[in-house]
Design an enzyme around this catalytic site. Structure first.
Site, short mmCIF file in Angstrom:
data_model
loop_
_atom_site.label_atom_id
_atom_site.label_comp_id
_atom_site.label_asym_id
_atom_site.label_seq_id
_atom_site.Cartn_x
_atom_site.Cartn_y
_atom_site.Cartn_z
N ASN A 72 0.87 -1.18 0.00
CA ASN A 72 0.00 0.00 0.00
C ASN A 72 0.91 1.22 0.00
OD1 ASN A 72 -1.81 2.05 0.50
ND2 ASN A 72 -2.34 1.38 2.58
N LYS A 76 0.04 4.22 -0.35
CA LYS A 76 -0.64 5.42 0.20
C LYS A 76 -0.39 6.61 -0.72
CE LYS A 76 -0.30 3.31 4.70
NZ LYS A 76 -0.31 3.45 6.14
N GLU A 106 -7.21 4.93 7.44
CA GLU A 106 -6.92 6.34 7.10
C GLU A 106 -8.09 6.95 6.31
OE1 GLU A 106 -3.06 5.61 5.40
OE2 GLU A 106 -2.31 5.11 7.40
N GLU A 162 -5.81 -4.72 10.42
CA GLU A 162 -4.82 -3.67 10.63
C GLU A 162 -5.16 -2.87 11.89
OE1 GLU A 162 -2.62 -2.62 6.74
OE2 GLU A 162 -4.32 -1.27 6.97
N SER A 201 2.99 -2.02 10.38
CA SER A 201 4.41 -2.10 10.72
C SER A 201 5.02 -3.47 10.42
CB SER A 201 4.64 -1.71 12.19
OG SER A 201 4.27 -0.35 12.40
P1 PGA Z 1 2.59 0.34 7.57
O1 PGA Z 1 1.12 0.57 6.91
O2 PGA Z 1 3.09 -0.98 7.04
O3 PGA Z 1 3.40 1.50 7.08
O4 PGA Z 1 2.39 0.32 9.04
C1 PGA Z 1 0.24 -0.49 6.69
C2 PGA Z 1 -1.05 0.01 6.10
O5 PGA Z 1 -1.56 1.05 6.53
O6 PGA Z 1 -1.62 -0.63 5.18
#
Ligand code: PGA
Length: 250
Positions: free
Chosen positions: A9, A11, A95, A164, A210
């Site tokens: 992802n 983002k 998000e 998540e 993470s």
């Molecule tokens: P991250 O994000 O691996 O940077 O914690 C995961 C996500 O939001 O899909």
């Protein structure tokens, strides 16, 4: 058994200058043993999809509108994402629930739209730290899954669910392996109760929050974890490759 899936992802990160990372990922995994998806900013989908046209890596989006077309300035319909080359779409990411006030009913409508268009939906669920501390994690996850799947007799085609925990996203903190296992077992049981054992077993359950090269193998060793949704560590091929390798070995 569910297909294993390593989904990235990106983002709101990346420009065309970063597409080389996707080429490098394809070169590093010429014949991957697991599904690999990169869910990109909409601006990159078309060109990225052309780059991996001859490779099993699929390109995904990070959201879609619930309507097929119409007066929705700035939004993108599922069919348009498919037309651009997307095969997957993340829905209900925390998000988006926070930034855009998305609720379970809207996410359900988007899920239906995505499936109707032929996209593979990656439905995100997860509790806040306050909900975990209050002992409400499973109740919250259950409500989010029920809300998104309400009214469906069978699992939406190609459904993927990503657990998540909000407090683990981008923070470097992860739940204990027992905590991950508890939620994944719960999700599998919830799907069994809704759709029966065979259909429930075919739904890939991803962990996200993470995930890094250093913790991927132990997370993939947890029963009912079929892969990961990876944010920060999916941006660079050199970080994502060891995660994919760990999933392939699990
Ligand atoms: P991250 O994000 O691996 O940077 O914690 C995961 C996500 O939001 O899909």
């Amino acid at each position: 058994m569910a297909h294993k899936l390593a989904a990235g992802n990106w983002k709101m990160n990346g420009t065309r200058a970063d597409l080389g990372q996707i080429m490098a990922l394809a070169a590093a995994h010429p014949d991957p043993a697991v599904d690999i998806s990169l869910c990109l900013p909409a601006t990159l989908i078309s060109e990225a999809a052309q780059h991996v046209a001859d490779h099993p890596i699929t390109i995904g989006a990070q959201d879609c509108h619930s309507a097929g077309s119409g007066a929705h300035t700035g939004d993108i319909a599922a069919q348009q994402l498919l037309d651009a080359g997307a095969r997957d779409v993340i829905l209900g990411h925390s998000e988006r629930r926070t930034d855009h006030g998305e609720d379970d009913a809207l996410i359900r409508a988007k899920l239906v739209a995505a499936c109707d268009a032929g996209l593979r939906p990656i439905l995100c669920v997860g509790e806040s730290l306050a909900e975990r501390d209050a002992g409400r994690t499973l109740e919250r996850i259950g409500a989010q899954i029920d809300g998104a799947l309400e009214g469906s007799d069978g699992p939406p085609s190609a459904l993927v669910i990503a657990y998540e925990p909000i407090w683990a996203i981008g923070t470097g903190r992860t739940p204990s392996l027992d905590q991950i296992g508890e939620v994944h077992d719960f999700m599998r049981e919830q799907l069994k109760a809704r759709y029966g054992d065979t259909a429930a077993a075919a739904v890939p359950l991803l962990y996200g929050g993470s995930v890094k090269p250093g913790n991927a193998a132990e997370i993939f060793g947890v029963p009912n974890v079929d892969g990961a949704l990876v944010g920060g560590a999916s941006l660079k091929e050199s970080d994502f490759t060891p995660i994919i390798t760990a999933l392939s070995a699990s």
